[in-house]
Design a protein around this motif. Structure first.
Motif, PDB file in Angstrom:
ATOM      1  N   ALA A 201       0.814  -1.212   0.000  1.00 38.92           N
ATOM      2  CA  ALA A 201       0.000   0.000   0.000  1.00 38.92           C
ATOM      3  C   ALA A 201       0.851   1.266   0.000  1.00 38.92           C
ATOM      4  N   PHE A 202       0.281   2.317  -0.614  1.00 39.51           N
ATOM      5  CA  PHE A 202       0.914   3.631  -0.680  1.00 39.51           C
ATOM      6  C   PHE A 202      -0.148   4.705  -0.463  1.00 39.51           C
ATOM      7  N   SER A 203       0.301   5.914  -0.130  1.00 41.50           N
ATOM      8  CA  SER A 203      -0.611   7.047  -0.015  1.00 41.50           C
ATOM      9  C   SER A 203      -0.067   8.236  -0.783  1.00 41.50           C
ATOM     10  N   CYS A 204      -0.923   8.800  -1.634  1.00 46.69           N
ATOM     11  CA  CYS A 204      -0.568  10.028  -2.355  1.00 46.69           C
ATOM     12  C   CYS A 204      -1.014  11.264  -1.584  1.00 46.69           C
ATOM     13  N   LEU A 205      -1.723  11.065  -0.493  1.00 47.24           N
ATOM     14  CA  LEU A 205      -2.064  12.151   0.417  1.00 47.24           C
ATOM     15  C   LEU A 205      -1.032  12.118   1.530  1.00 47.24           C
ATOM     16  N   ALA A 206      -0.184  13.116   1.580  1.00 47.51           N
ATOM     17  CA  ALA A 206       0.994  13.038   2.432  1.00 47.51           C
ATOM     18  C   ALA A 206       1.178  14.311   3.255  1.00 47.51           C
ATOM     19  N   PRO A 207       0.383  14.481   4.320  1.00 47.21           N
ATOM     20  CA  PRO A 207       0.580  15.645   5.187  1.00 47.21           C
ATOM     21  C   PRO A 207       1.997  15.651   5.774  1.00 47.21           C
ATOM     22  N   ALA A 208       2.506  16.821   6.056  1.00 44.93           N
ATOM     23  CA  ALA A 208       3.864  16.953   6.584  1.00 44.93           C
ATOM     24  C   ALA A 208       4.033  16.120   7.848  1.00 44.93           C
TER      25      ALA A 208
END
Length: 224
Positions: A3-10
């Motif tokens: 799994a990966f996330s393209c939503l990446a908050p600091a």
């Protein structure tokens, strides 16, 4: 599954010194059509939002997929991506799905948008862009009108995807329509809502290489 996330908050990304999520950083640019802008100054329709996954992140993700595929027969790559509660895709999503499939993914399982989106195909592999939220969704608690407007835009319709396997891998993608009840938990959709989901999924999937049809009372998606 990987799994990966393209939503990446600091601060959310994993590093060599801390746990976190497997981030794929997406760069965003804004392209203005100068001719249209001269005719319609101030119209946001003259702006196209350009997005792409950073080269180094995409390369790392593809290498992780290649390594994972060595130890399994079927690899599902789950990606937190997209935006909002609309039918629209961000520009980076389809190229990302293609790259991950080229690297060895058998299924792309996309999520985050609070809306039904297409089930597409690339090289015969399914790409589920968004099935909406399954486990539950925000309960409408006291909040500002702006927050309630966001919540109202979130569809309560979705679907479960059932993958059927044959000797050559996935040979059928079955869709089971769902709807959230008053407690914001999923139930099997009644016929009227199921029909609406079928029509929407048919329209959207046709644009991404997917053909939706009814087979003996079931909803099946296959490559066009």
């Amino acid at each position: 599954m990987i799994a990966f996330s393209c939503l990446a908050p600091a601060g959310f990304g994993a590093s060599s010194t801390r746990p976190g999520i497997a981030c794929l950083q997406v760069t965003t640019g804004y392209e203005v059509d100068p001719s249209y802008q001269m005719e319609e100054p101030g119209d946001p329709g003259s702006i196209t939002i350009r997005t792409r996954v950073r080269d180094q992140d995409l390369a790392a993700a593809c290498e992780a997929v290649r390594e994972a595929k060595k130890s399994c027969d079927c690899l599902i790559v789950s990606v937190h991506w997209g935006y909002g509660s609309t039918e629209a895709l961000a520009e980076y999503q389809e190229p990302l799905a293609m790259a991950l499939i080229d690297a060895g993914a058998d299924v792309i399982h996309g999520h985050h948008p609070h809306a039904i989106q297409a089930v597409g195909f690339y090289r015969g592999k399914p790409v589920i862009f968004s099935a909406n939220v399954l486990i539950g969704q925000q309960v409408f608690l006291p909040a500002s009108e702006q927050v309630h407007e966001i919540w109202r835009a979130m569809s309560d319709e979705g679907f479960i995807t059932r993958l059927h396997f044959g000797a050559q891998g996935i040979n059928e993608v079955e869709i089971i329509p769902t709807v959230l009840n008053e407690g914001r938990l999923p139930e099997i959709a009644p016929p009227e809502i199921a029909g609406r989901i079928y029509e929407r999924l048919s329209r959207l999937s046709a644009l991404r290489g997917g053909a939706v049809r009814r087979v003996e009372g079931r909803i099946i998606v296959s490559p066009e």
